[in-house]
Design a protein around this motif. Structure first.
Motif, short mmCIF file in Angstrom:
data_model
loop_
_atom_site.label_atom_id
_atom_site.label_comp_id
_atom_site.label_asym_id
_atom_site.label_seq_id
_atom_site.Cartn_x
_atom_site.Cartn_y
_atom_site.Cartn_z
N HIS A 195 -4.68 1.63 -4.17
CA HIS A 195 -4.41 0.89 -2.95
C HIS A 195 -3.10 0.13 -2.92
O HIS A 195 -2.71 -0.39 -1.87
CB HIS A 195 -5.57 -0.07 -2.68
CG HIS A 195 -6.89 0.64 -2.58
ND1 HIS A 195 -7.24 1.38 -1.48
CD2 HIS A 195 -7.90 0.77 -3.47
CE1 HIS A 195 -8.43 1.92 -1.67
NE2 HIS A 195 -8.85 1.57 -2.87
N THR A 196 -2.40 0.05 -4.05
CA THR A 196 -1.13 -0.67 -4.11
C THR A 196 -0.16 0.08 -5.02
O THR A 196 -0.57 0.96 -5.80
CB THR A 196 -1.30 -2.10 -4.67
OG1 THR A 196 -1.72 -2.01 -6.04
CG2 THR A 196 -2.31 -2.91 -3.86
N PRO A 221 0.83 -1.21 0.00
CA PRO A 221 0.00 0.00 0.00
C PRO A 221 0.87 1.26 0.00
O PRO A 221 2.03 1.21 0.41
CB PRO A 221 -0.79 -0.11 1.30
CG PRO A 221 0.08 -0.94 2.19
CD PRO A 221 0.82 -1.88 1.29
#
Length: 112
Positions: free
Chosen positions: A51-52, A36
């Motif tokens: 998110h990543t 993250p």
């Protein structure tokens, strides 16, 4: 601005760009694709949408491609020259007998 000072300014810009690219490469190399983000500017963008690291990289690639397209369109408006762009043509029907030599669904053609 004289060309000598312009050249020096350009060199500083390119040098800074290279340093930032090296920093980004180091972070990307040292970080797992599914990690993250370490921080997110909520005051600018609200809740995290990426998110990543993989999400962030795909977003950067997409934005870069879009902006490059915008710049190319602006350049065309300024100088009037168009560069040929290859796109997939219509899928050949059974009656046409046309075959693609590009391995795709139909012949490629240059757009005017």
């Amino acid at each position: 601005m004289s060309s000598a000072s312009s050249t020096g300014s350009n060199r500083r810009i390119y040098d800074r760009y290279r340093r930032e690219a090296q920093r980004a490469d180091a972070v990307i190399t040292a970080t797992a694709a599914d990690a993250p983000p370490v921080s997110w500017p909520r005051d600018l963008f609200g809740a995290p949408r990426l998110h990543t690291l993989r999400d962030v990289l795909l977003h950067v690639i997409t934005e870069t491609a879009c902006l490059a397209g915008h710049l190319d369109a602006a350049r065309e408006l300024l100088d009037g020259r168009r560069r040929p762009v290859l796109t997939r043509g219509p899928r050949p029907g059974p009656a046409s007998g046309a075959k693609s030599n590009m391995g795709g669904p139909g012949p490629r053609r240059a757009l005017a």
